[in-house]
Design a protein around this motif. Structure first.
Motif, mmCIF file in Angstrom:
data_model
loop_
_atom_site.group_PDB
_atom_site.id
_atom_site.type_symbol
_atom_site.label_atom_id
_atom_site.label_comp_id
_atom_site.label_asym_id
_atom_site.label_seq_id
_atom_site.Cartn_x
_atom_site.Cartn_y
_atom_site.Cartn_z
ATOM 1 N N VAL A 1 -6.215 -2.011 8.360
ATOM 2 C CA VAL A 1 -5.125 -1.243 7.486
ATOM 3 C C VAL A 1 -4.682 -2.037 6.379
ATOM 4 O O VAL A 1 -4.123 -1.224 5.482
ATOM 5 C CB VAL A 1 -4.217 -0.794 8.574
ATOM 6 N N SER A 2 -4.751 -3.308 6.250
ATOM 7 C CA SER A 2 -4.146 -3.644 5.224
ATOM 8 C C SER A 2 -5.012 -4.195 4.109
ATOM 9 O O SER A 2 -4.809 -4.722 3.064
ATOM 10 C CB SER A 2 -3.578 -5.430 5.691
ATOM 11 N N GLN A 3 -6.181 -3.263 4.146
ATOM 12 C CA GLN A 3 -7.211 -3.371 3.298
ATOM 13 C C GLN A 3 -7.666 -4.868 2.609
ATOM 14 O O GLN A 3 -7.440 -5.214 1.310
ATOM 15 C CB GLN A 3 -7.030 -2.546 2.033
ATOM 16 N N PRO A 4 -8.201 -5.762 3.560
ATOM 17 C CA PRO A 4 -8.210 -6.855 3.074
ATOM 18 C C PRO A 4 -9.464 -7.262 2.401
ATOM 19 O O PRO A 4 -10.348 -6.456 2.054
ATOM 20 C CB PRO A 4 -8.423 -7.931 4.189
ATOM 21 N N GLU A 5 -9.688 -8.479 1.497
ATOM 22 C CA GLU A 5 -10.903 -8.581 0.870
ATOM 23 C C GLU A 5 -11.843 -9.381 1.816
ATOM 24 O O GLU A 5 -13.004 -9.090 1.837
ATOM 25 C CB GLU A 5 -10.691 -9.539 -0.461
ATOM 26 N N LEU A 6 -11.337 -10.338 2.859
ATOM 27 C CA LEU A 6 -12.264 -10.947 3.639
ATOM 28 C C LEU A 6 -11.777 -10.461 5.298
ATOM 29 O O LEU A 6 -10.474 -10.518 5.595
ATOM 30 C CB LEU A 6 -12.243 -12.288 3.493
ATOM 31 N N LEU A 7 -12.699 -10.060 6.013
ATOM 32 C CA LEU A 7 -12.287 -9.864 7.258
ATOM 33 C C LEU A 7 -12.964 -10.980 8.195
ATOM 34 O O LEU A 7 -14.293 -11.041 7.994
ATOM 35 C CB LEU A 7 -12.911 -8.386 7.910
ATOM 36 N N ILE A 8 -12.324 -11.679 8.917
ATOM 37 C CA ILE A 8 -12.819 -12.424 9.755
ATOM 38 C C ILE A 8 -12.564 -12.078 11.247
ATOM 39 O O ILE A 8 -11.658 -11.776 11.777
ATOM 40 C CB ILE A 8 -12.093 -13.925 9.972
ATOM 41 N N ALA A 9 -13.873 -11.583 11.916
ATOM 42 C CA ALA A 9 -14.057 -11.090 13.002
ATOM 43 C C ALA A 9 -14.449 -11.841 14.271
ATOM 44 O O ALA A 9 -15.579 -12.245 14.123
ATOM 45 C CB ALA A 9 -14.855 -9.842 13.058
ATOM 46 N N ASP A 10 -13.678 -12.439 15.279
ATOM 47 C CA ASP A 10 -13.898 -13.323 16.149
ATOM 48 C C ASP A 10 -14.622 -12.473 17.528
ATOM 49 O O ASP A 10 -13.594 -12.119 18.061
ATOM 50 C CB ASP A 10 -12.807 -14.170 16.410
ATOM 51 N N LEU B 1 -16.289 -5.349 1.113
ATOM 52 C CA LEU B 1 -15.425 -6.148 2.243
ATOM 53 C C LEU B 1 -16.319 -7.216 2.610
ATOM 54 O O LEU B 1 -17.292 -7.011 2.911
ATOM 55 C CB LEU B 1 -15.210 -5.248 3.354
ATOM 56 N N SER B 2 -15.970 -8.388 2.441
ATOM 57 C CA SER B 2 -16.825 -9.614 2.968
ATOM 58 C C SER B 2 -16.194 -9.736 4.314
ATOM 59 O O SER B 2 -15.229 -9.630 4.686
ATOM 60 C CB SER B 2 -16.292 -10.916 2.168
ATOM 61 N N LEU C 1 0.695 -1.380 0.011
ATOM 62 C CA LEU C 1 -0.001 0.030 -0.091
ATOM 63 C C LEU C 1 0.934 1.346 0.040
ATOM 64 O O LEU C 1 0.153 2.551 -0.211
ATOM 65 C CB LEU C 1 -0.971 -0.061 1.244
ATOM 66 N N LEU C 2 2.217 0.953 0.082
ATOM 67 C CA LEU C 2 3.023 2.334 0.324
ATOM 68 C C LEU C 2 3.386 2.842 -1.158
ATOM 69 O O LEU C 2 3.849 1.859 -1.752
ATOM 70 C CB LEU C 2 4.266 1.957 1.324
ATOM 71 N N PRO C 3 3.559 3.836 -1.344
ATOM 72 C CA PRO C 3 4.155 4.308 -2.815
ATOM 73 C C PRO C 3 5.445 3.879 -2.877
ATOM 74 O O PRO C 3 6.393 3.757 -1.746
ATOM 75 C CB PRO C 3 4.081 5.891 -2.982
ATOM 76 N N LYS C 4 6.098 3.605 -3.933
ATOM 77 C CA LYS C 4 7.493 3.295 -4.174
ATOM 78 C C LYS C 4 8.321 4.506 -3.986
ATOM 79 O O LYS C 4 8.953 5.242 -4.945
ATOM 80 C CB LYS C 4 7.616 2.771 -5.648
#
Ligand SMILES: Nc1ncnc2c1ncn2[C@@H]1O[C@H](COP(=O)(O)OP(=O)(O)OP(=O)(O)O)[C@@H](O)[C@H]1O
Ligand code: SF4
Ligand SMILES: [Mg+2]
Lengths: 344, 331
Positions: B175-184, B211-212, B120-123
């Motif tokens: 913060v890592s912008q995931p496709e799936l969030l598993i929230a326990d 976001l799933s 996610l960081l610019p080069k």
């Protein structure tokens, strides 16, 4: 918070040292022979000296007053004279203690250098063959009596193989003037022509005594580390780090090492006391000119001023070291630094 | 497309007295953009499923599954390295107990910054990267409802309140912008206003970023307003799964019905002073599991067939594991 803690530690240090001086003063009365003789170290003084000494140690006054007079002499560096050598006890101690400290320092470093990584390895492989092998080795390591181990090492490496010297700190061929009392430092400070050979020779002399102590202490350090690492690996934050995509090694390296080592620091510091005792025993076997060797001679010769002075010095070193480390460990451990930022 | 697809997942934990099937033929699936709920009593194995998906379980535990796939790729068969990449870049987990899931000797800031992925960081040069990292981290902290980011980032986990740890955990996952969030159980023990805030944030992310979410919880009420699908777990077995509304209005499995009935706020037609309904007995321990259907001893509808584990049956898009379901005609 930290200052009040520091003050408490310093207070503890002073109180303990004070109690030790009381014990040392009491010993003069408890040892056989006359108290005055045991305090001053003057054998069979003539009448005038006797009167002077009696005055100096306030023998006629109340013992409590006598004790404070004695404490005053201690603080001024007058620890009596050694019956054995006739030299001031403090001078003798200052010339023998560095050798012991030097040996203990090397042994402590070696023990940590060996004990911690091997303990880590075993902890990572908890209840697998590596772990069992390390644990077996460490049981053997710390159950061997140190004097026996030293003798076996001498027999093997000095007598049978002839690889290493069996006594002393350096060959008599080298004439190193004594400055700091630490042989390596003294060699570096001196202007002997063959420094390199001298250093090498001193190094050879160091190996066996250091090894004897290291084997025992590193075995204990290993066990302490292994237990802590095994616990940390089971912890949620390592699992969470792995679930964040770190590899096992990365997770352990970034989040495991600190957490495994911080809580065992105090336990490891405690090992120093045992290590110092072992060093004093080992000195005797290797004729290492340290305080242990000197103290034993004093006991043989019934040199009471030396015995009580030596006891005082050794215990002071132990207490001072333990308390300093305690403060240091606390300063390093963020878990102990409560309420620094307040709560959010 | 199925994002996550689990079919007949069995997890065996070796113990001194033989191995235990902590999960027994669990099935679960999740489509892109869906919010799916995983519910069950305490000890039913919800957290174990989460940990199995991301691979945070000991090597000694034995996993078998007909399918455990991520976007069609087999998670169990692939190399450790590849799996780790997927987990790192596409899936995020909020662990149940945030306080123990954080490294106690690192500041919250250090841990949050570590979770910001390089992609996610610019080069740019590495000293500029730190600035970008920090900016991303702070933005995320504000989103999860931590206002004083400076103070928070400097603190160690034990210095802040539990719900701050939970929010930070959530920030680390998002913060890592995931496709799936598993929230326990991400809102465990939170105050109601904070809880609503978090749920609103998750719903919004689901709508705006697609976001799933796999949401694990006891809190039926929270789930009902949010989730589109629900999977019910009992003692390591899936008992029923399907769309939220169907499960809610016509549960087919006796356990689901009992579960719904025991949450009073769920039943609008509840007359005053009716006793709370619940199943007799308690959830068995893993050491003393009944054979066949694990609900057997507590089930009001149990019959002789129930000593055999029921297969998964299907009614439209509604799956249930029961020999004597509460089908409309039998009701
Ligand atoms: N490391 C372990 N070793 C052995 N058994 C375990 C281990 N971890 C969990 N279990 C068992 O697995 C079962 C399921 O545990 P799990 O934590 O998944 O429950 P849960 O559904 O998440 O409950 P809760 O709602 O309280 O979080 C429990 O009975 C627990 O005893
Ligand atoms: S299979 Fe039998 S015991 Fe199990 S839930 Fe259905 S009726 Fe009850
Ligand atoms: Mg759980």
């Amino acid at each position: 918070m930290m200052t009040s803690y520091l003050l408490r530690r310093i207070n503890l240090l002073l109180v303990t040292l004070f109690i030790l001086t009381i014990a040392s003063y009491a010993l003069a009365y408890l040892f056989p022979g006359e108290a005055l003789q045991n305090l001053s170290g003057q054998l069979n003084p003539n009448d005038t000296t006797y009167a002077a000494l009696s005055e100096k140690y306030a023998m006629d006054a109340h013992p409590i007053f006598g004790f404070f007079t004695y404490l005053g002499h201690l603080l001024h560096g007058d620890w009596g004279t050694s019956i054995n050598s006739g030299k001031p006890v403090l001078d003798e101690i200052l010339s023998h203690l560095p050798a012991t400290l030097e040996l203990s320092t090397y042994a402590l470093f070696m023990s940590l250098l060996i004990g911690i990584p091997v303990g880590f390895w075993a902890g990572i492989r908890f209840h697998r063959s590596v772990d069992y092998a390390v644990m077996t080795g460490s049981v053997v390591g710390f159950s061997i009596p140190v004097f026996w181990l030293a003798l076996i090492l001498i027999m093997l490496f000095s007598l049978n193989l002839g690889l290493l010297p069996m006594s002393g700190r350096i060959s008599l061929l080298f004439d190193i003037p004594e400055r700091s009392g630490f042989i390596v430092l003294d060699i570096l400070l001196s202007d002997v022509p063959n420094k390199r050979e001298a250093l090498y020779n001193a190094f050879l002399h160091m190996i066996l005594p250091t090894l004897s102590i290291t084997i025992v202490t590193s075995a204990v350090v290993m066990r302490i580390t292994r237990r802590s690492v095994a616990d940390v690996i089971q912890s949620d934050y390592i699992k969470a780090a792995i679930a964040r995509g770190l590899s096992r090694t990365q997770a352990l390296w970034r989040h495991g090492v600190r957490n495994a080592l911080l809580p065992i620091m105090p336990q490891i510091v405690m090992q120093f006391t045992v290590l110092l005792t072992n060093a004093m025993i080992v000195e005797l076997i290797f004729s290492w000119p340290g305080i242990g060797n000197w103290l034993l001679q004093a006991i043989y010769q019934r040199d009471y001023p030396a015995i009580s002075g030596g006891m005082l010095a050794v215990s002071a070193v132990v207490i001072f070291f333990t308390l300093t480390m305690d403060v240091l460990v606390r300063a390093l451990n963020p878990l102990k630094r409560r309420d620094v930022h307040g709560t959010i | 497309m199925q994002l996550l697809d689990i079919k007949n997942l069995t997890l065996e934990i070796p113990t001194a007295s033989g191995s235990i099937k902590a999960l027994d033929k669990v099935s679960l699936s999740l489509k892109k953009g869906e919010i799916s709920a995983l519910v069950g009593e305490s000890g039913s194995g919800k957290s174990l499923i989460v940990r199995t998906i991301v691979g945070a379980i000991p090597d000694r535990w034995n996993i078998t599954a007909d399918r455990l796939t991520w976007k069609g790729q087999d998670l169990l068969g692939m190399s450790e390295h590849k799996r780790r990449r997927i987990i790192r870049d596409e899936v995020s987990v909020v662990f149940q107990n945030a306080v123990t899931a954080l490294d106690p000797t690192a500041t919250l800031g250090e841990q949050l910054l570590e979770a910001v992925p390089d992609r996610l960081l610019p080069k740019t040069m590495f000293w500029q990267r730190r600035q970008h990292r920090l900016a991303l981290a702070q933005k995320q902290l504000h989103k999860v409802g931590i206002k004083d980011h400076e103070l928070c980032m400097k603190a160690y986990p034990h210095q802040v309140a539990d719900d701050v740890c939970q929010k930070l955990m959530l920030a680390m996952s998002l913060v890592s912008q995931p496709e799936l969030l598993i929230a326990d159980d991400p809102t465990m023990g939170m105050e109601i206003t904070t809880k609503v805030q978090i749920l609103r944030l998750l719903t919004k992310l689901n709508q705006t970023r697609n976001l799933s979410i796999l949401y694990v919880s006891h809190d039926l009420l929270a789930i009902a307003t949010m989730a589109t699908n629900m999977t019910v777990l009992y003692c390591g077995q899936t008992v029923e799964s399907g769309s939220m509304s169907e499960l809610r209005h016509s549960p087919l499995h006796p356990y689901t019905k009992a579960l719904l009935d025991s949450a009073p706020s769920f039943r609008k037609d509840l007359p005053r002073k009716t006793p709370l309904s619940s199943l007799p007995g308690t959830i068995p321990t893993l050491q003393h599991l009944p054979i066949g259907c694990r609900l057997g001893p507590r089930c009001p509808r149990a019959g002789k067939e129930c000593v055999k584990a029921p297969k998964t049956h299907r009614l439209h898009n509604h799956f249930y594991n029961c020999h004597f379901p509460l089908l409309p005609e039998t009701k």
